[in-house]
Design an enzyme around this catalytic site. Structure first.
Site, PDB file in Angstrom:
ATOM      1  N   HIS A 122       5.954  -0.148  -3.449  1.00  0.00           N
ATOM      2  CA  HIS A 122       6.440  -0.858  -2.258  1.00  0.00           C
ATOM      3  C   HIS A 122       7.225  -2.104  -2.647  1.00  0.00           C
ATOM      4  CE1 HIS A 122       2.765  -2.853  -3.266  1.00  0.00           C
ATOM      5  NE2 HIS A 122       2.647  -3.569  -2.183  1.00  0.00           N
ATOM      6  N   TYR A 163      -6.495 -11.234  -4.886  1.00  0.00           N
ATOM      7  CA  TYR A 163      -5.955 -12.035  -3.791  1.00  0.00           C
ATOM      8  C   TYR A 163      -6.524 -13.431  -3.900  1.00  0.00           C
ATOM      9  CZ  TYR A 163      -4.137  -7.842  -1.626  1.00  0.00           C
ATOM     10  OH  TYR A 163      -3.445  -6.694  -1.371  1.00  0.00           O
ATOM     11  N   HIS A 199       6.655  -8.209  -4.081  1.00  0.00           N
ATOM     12  CA  HIS A 199       6.762  -7.701  -2.701  1.00  0.00           C
ATOM     13  C   HIS A 199       6.152  -8.691  -1.720  1.00  0.00           C
ATOM     14  CE1 HIS A 199       2.736  -6.154  -4.031  1.00  0.00           C
ATOM     15  NE2 HIS A 199       2.384  -6.518  -2.822  1.00  0.00           N
ATOM     16  N   HIS A 202       0.629 -11.792   2.573  1.00  0.00           N
ATOM     17  CA  HIS A 202       0.710 -12.319   1.209  1.00  0.00           C
ATOM     18  C   HIS A 202       2.073 -12.061   0.586  1.00  0.00           C
ATOM     19  CE1 HIS A 202      -0.647  -8.089   0.261  1.00  0.00           C
ATOM     20  NE2 HIS A 202       0.216  -8.221  -0.733  1.00  0.00           N
ATOM     21  N   GLU A 248      -0.912 -12.737  -4.243  1.00  0.00           N
ATOM     22  CA  GLU A 248      -1.517 -11.608  -4.954  1.00  0.00           C
ATOM     23  C   GLU A 248      -0.895 -11.547  -6.342  1.00  0.00           C
ATOM     24  OE1 GLU A 248      -0.348  -7.686  -3.561  1.00  0.00           O
ATOM     25  OE2 GLU A 248      -2.128  -6.762  -4.410  1.00  0.00           O
ATOM     26  N   HIS A 272      -6.516  -1.182  -5.589  1.00  0.00           N
ATOM     27  CA  HIS A 272      -6.191  -0.603  -4.286  1.00  0.00           C
ATOM     28  C   HIS A 272      -6.150   0.915  -4.417  1.00  0.00           C
ATOM     29  CE1 HIS A 272      -4.924  -4.350  -2.531  1.00  0.00           C
ATOM     30  NE2 HIS A 272      -3.918  -4.522  -3.346  1.00  0.00           N
TER      31      HIS A 272
HETATM   32 FE   LIG Z   1       0.434  -6.620  -2.085  1.00  0.00          FE
END
Ligand SMILES: [Fe+2]
Length: 314
Positions: A206, A261, A150, A220, A271, A252
């Site tokens: 996502h 990261y 993503h 990112h 990431e 997260h």
């Molecule tokens: Fe991400």
């Protein structure tokens, strides 16, 4: 069907040799092609199209464009009409504008980011193949990332001036490209300002995300790993290669992803993202994070926002 998935990103890099070493040795991508202008094309081992990353020589870091793949070439004509009816200008770039790639529909999101849609890219397959394949190929380097997962884009937001391109992008992606919202951050006195949004077209939490910021940019690009153990090993690789880590392995709250990261040598944030978090279904209720829980949403264990995480981007 329209958009299927993410296809590639085009990043600007200042030192091509260092960038290629980073994406090959730290993330485990392979170079598949170099063009006359010096652009380098790479793919992950678990991707079957010719490339998912284009590195372009430049004097500054950042993203030139991101591309998502649609199911059929005719989708580009349908989507061109829909996008223009929504009020966004488009350009159809002819086949061959990018090597090994069919025609592309080019436009800009309300946040200003260049997005392209395409239906055809040269199929090169994977080393394990499609006939009774091994679970992974021999000779994987570094983190051995599976695929580009993503993008997260910083989107101009200035509520006193009535500017919120996070919310504008969400409306565009929902109404035109048929993405659905999985999670959002709502801020402001009555929690009415959509300051961040995670959206999907597939079943992952996502395929793209938007976060409000003073100016638009790239936060990112993320690569998929299988498991928490793979995240730990990726961090070992980064330490061994003196890769600049921004946030060491953690989880997260938003998307439940397990993450690191870090930066490529030009300062583009990468990431590694593990675990599918949850299965994102279209009828899944939207998860909302309030301003006072934002820290936990981003970094669940400490609940603390790392200043560089929101302030540094390309
Ligand atoms: Fe991400």
């Amino acid at each position: 069907m329209g958009v299927m998935r993410i296809g590639h990103v085009n990043l600007r890099v200042m030192d091509m040799d260092a960038a290629v070493r980073h994406y090959e040795n730290v993330l485990g991508l392979k170079t598949t092609m170099v063009d006359k202008s010096g652009n380098v094309y790479l793919k992950c081992w678990d991707e079957w199209d010719k490339y998912s990353l284009i590195l372009t020589p430049s004097d500054r870091a950042g993203m030139n464009h991101m591309a998502y793949k649609v199911e059929k070439d005719a989708d580009l004509d349908t989507l061109k009409e829909k996008i223009e009816a929504w009020g966004v200008q488009t350009t159809l770039l002819p086949e061959g504008t990018l090597p090994a790639t069919g025609r592309m529909l080019q436009f800009h999101l309300p946040s200003g980011h260049e997005m392209r849609l395409y239906a055809m890219k040269e199929y090169v397959g994977t080393e394990v193949g499609t006939q009774s394949p091994d679970p992974w190929p021999d000779g994987l380097k570094g983190a051995g990332a599976h695929w580009l997962d993503h993008t997260l884009l910083m989107c101009e937001m200035n509520p006193p001036e009535g500017v919120n391109t996070v919310a504008d992008n969400v409306r565009f992606m929902t109404e035109v490209l048929d993405f659905f919202l999985t999670e959002q951050v709502m801020v402001g006195p009555d929690g009415s300002i959509q300051a961040a949004a995670w959206m999907s077209r597939t079943t992952t939490p996502h395929d793209i995300a938007f976060v409000g910021a003073p100016t638009s940019g790239l936060h990112h690009i993320a690569y998929f790993l299988d498991s928490w153990h793979d995240v730990l090993k990726a961090a070992d690789v980064m330490a061994k290669t003196k890769t600049r880590i921004d946030v060491a392995p953690t989880r997260h709250g938003i998307t439940r992803g397990e993450t690191i990261y870090f930066f490529d040598p030009s300062g583009n944030r990468n990431e590694t993202f593990a675990g599918l978090g949850y299965l994102a279904q279209r009828d899944r209720p939207v998860t909302t994070w309030s301003e006072d829980r934002l820290g936990s949403g981003i970094f669940f264990h400490t609940g603390d926002l790392v200043p560089s995480f929101t302030e540094v981007y390309t």
